[in-house]
Motif scaffolding. Structure first.
Motif, PDB file in Angstrom:
ATOM      1  N   GLY A  79      -3.788  -2.313   5.529  1.00 29.30           N
ATOM      2  CA  GLY A  79      -4.274  -0.959   5.747  1.00 29.30           C
ATOM      3  C   GLY A  79      -4.227  -0.548   7.196  1.00 29.30           C
ATOM      4  O   GLY A  79      -3.483  -1.120   8.008  1.00 29.30           O
ATOM      5  N   GLU A 136      -8.950   2.543   6.399  1.00 36.89           N
ATOM      6  CA  GLU A 136      -8.499   2.473   4.998  1.00 36.89           C
ATOM      7  C   GLU A 136      -7.914   1.088   4.799  1.00 36.89           C
ATOM      8  O   GLU A 136      -6.763   0.819   5.143  1.00 36.89           O
ATOM      9  N   GLU A 174      -7.166  -2.019   2.131  1.00 32.85           N
ATOM     10  CA  GLU A 174      -6.962  -2.328   0.720  1.00 32.85           C
ATOM     11  C   GLU A 174      -6.837  -3.838   0.540  1.00 32.85           C
ATOM     12  O   GLU A 174      -6.123  -4.506   1.288  1.00 32.85           O
ATOM     13  N   THR A 221       0.859  -1.181   0.000  1.00 29.44           N
ATOM     14  CA  THR A 221       0.000   0.000   0.000  1.00 29.44           C
ATOM     15  C   THR A 221       0.896   1.231   0.000  1.00 29.44           C
ATOM     16  O   THR A 221       2.103   1.138   0.271  1.00 29.44           O
TER      17      THR A 221
END
Length: 479
Positions: free
Chosen positions: A143, A253, A255, A34
């Motif tokens: 995340g 957040e 991912e 990320t």
């Protein structure tokens, strides 16, 4: 004009350098799936090389001088490096610019639901993907979760050998007659890219008021306590391991990325197969070239940003003013700042917009112009323009700047090639080049050729990685 395969020119010393760079690059990919992970990795690396955070310099009230190394981080997702040169910044900088974000699936803010005994996380894909490529492959969750009290919880599930992985299901071929009639962009719809995270229900012991694997409690009470029992079990695990509640998804957040490590590809181990090489292959080679600089005359700058895959928007994308603000702060700390001096610095700068280009794939030959395409292992690639069809949305570098770049590469012995992104009317793509060109600086797109671009696993050549690093280093040294 034909280009030569770079592998044929290497000495034993260069091959050792190439393999070391490739190994370090794979480590970077494994630790940076990320943007946040990439920035953390980069900061650790550059601080060991003597880079100091801009905020700390400002807080300490120090000034900058030639030779100083400075970096600034933007919201944990972008980072900019400066190596101050001996010349005035008003005369311009040599800039490398790449992006750290890659196509993926993002977890929605209200994602958890249960259907027919499965617990799912609802997702929204990020960037340009072929959605059907993301089904049935092992997936990992990376995340952060930020709780209301400001506590940040790092999440990484699916990368260790004993970690569970996740997946998007697909219809079995025996029942897929109707599905197989659909166009590729409709075989799997965006709303169908939800990942399965569990299948086991939570059992609740009402008598003991705890959660157990035994069914001892009153059935009605159990159903009342855990209406969606599979989701409840998943939430119980998240609570135990990450102190995470369902409401915490709102400020998370997360991912969804392919699980697994970057691998050498081919019997000859000449290639790298991995997720996220667009554009981390250019980010990493730019970073290494930046760290190799000794005493630059022109200030060197390396920009590694977020959000390129969705148009470079937002506070962490290249369209924000973060870069310009950082340059202003640096010039002020050197004692050179004025609005006019800043404008001159940006206009007099030169940039390589470091992004990947499509590599020729013989299996899909009809999509490429063979005379104007990049070939794997033939060196770093320059794109005079990107955009689409009639050069729409492109930065079109001028001939004088391309001649300047040719001279730098030839004198440094760097293997390079030129290319366009496929045949004229088939599509196209964009980079951050046009944004920096708005300052009036000379900018050209260049980078590493990639096969399977935007797929869960992309392919690059070790030789092209090495040539890009050498080319970026030569550019940064140019006066």
């Amino acid at each position: 004009m034909k280009t030569e395969c770079a592998w044929e020119k290497y000495s034993e010393k260069q091959l050792k350098e190439l393999e070391k760079l490739s190994q370090d690059y794979r480590t970077f990919l494994n630790n940076g799936k990320t943007e946040r992970e990439c920035v953390t990795y980069i900061v650790n690396e550059i601080e060991e090389k003597g880079y100091v955070e801009l905020g700390k310099i400002l807080k300490d009230g120090k000034k900058l001088k030639s030779g100083d190394k400075v970096y600034a981080v933007n919201m944990e997702k972008s980072v900019i490096l400066f190596h101050i040169g001996s010349q005035k910044m008003e005369d311009g900088m040599n800039i490398l610019g790449a992006h750290l974000d890659s196509p993926r699936l993002d977890v929605k803010q209200n994602p958890l639901y249960e259907d027919s005994g499965f617990a799912y996380l609802d997702t929204h894909y990020y960037g340009g993907i072929k959605k059907y490529q993301w089904v049935t492959i092992p997936l990992a969750i990376h995340g952060v979760v930020v709780k209301k009290d400001g506590t940040t919880i790092d999440i990484s599930i699916g990368e260790e050998d004993d970690d569970p992985v996740f997946f998007v299901s697909d219809l079995l071929i025996h029942l897929a007659a109707e599905q197989m009639e659909k166009k590729a962009n409709k075989v799997i719809e965006g709303e169908a890219l939800d990942i399965i995270i569990g299948n086991r229900p939570l059992k609740y012991d009402a008598k003991k008021d705890d959660k157990t694997g035994a069914d001892k409690g009153n059935k009605k009470e159990e159903e009342k306590q855990t209406k969606d029992k599979v989701c409840a079990f998943a939430l119980d695990i998240l609570k135990q391991h990450y102190d995470m509640e369902e409401a915490d998804f709102i400020s998370a957040e997360l991912e969804i990325v392919p699980a697994g490590r970057a691998r050498e590809a081919g019997l000859d181990r000449s290639m790298i197969l991995a997720y996220g090489q667009d554009d981390r292959v250019c980010s990493y080679s730019s970073l290494v070239a930046m760290l190799e600089q000794k005493k630059p005359k022109r200030t060197s700058c390396c920009i590694l940003v977020d959000k390129e895959e969705i148009g470079s928007v937002g506070a962490t994308g290249m369209q924000s003013h973060f870069f310009e603000n950082c340059v202003a702060e640096i010039m002020n700390l050197i004692g050179e700042y004025s609005d006019l001096a800043l404008r001159r610095c940006l206009a007099n700068s030169r940039m390589l917009s470091s992004d990947v280009s499509s590599a020729y794939d013989p299996s899909f030959a009809s999509s490429f112009d063979k005379k104007n395409v990049a070939y794997l292992s033939h060196g770093m690639v320059f794109n005079k323009f990107t955009g689409s069809r009639g050069k729409s949305g492109s930065n079109d570098a001028n001939a004088e700047y391309i001649a300047f770049i040719r001279k730098i590469m030839d004198e440094a012995g760097v293997s390079f090639q030129t290319a366009e992104l496929g045949k004229v009317d088939l599509g196209g793509g964009g980079t951050i080049a046009y944004i920096l060109s708005l300052y009036g600086m000379n900018v050209i797109d260049c980078g590493v050729p990639v096969m399977n671009m935007h797929a869960p696993h992309e392919v690059t050549s070790k030789a092209d990685l090495y040539e890009a690093k050498c080319g970026y280093a030569a550019f940064l040294k140019a006066e």
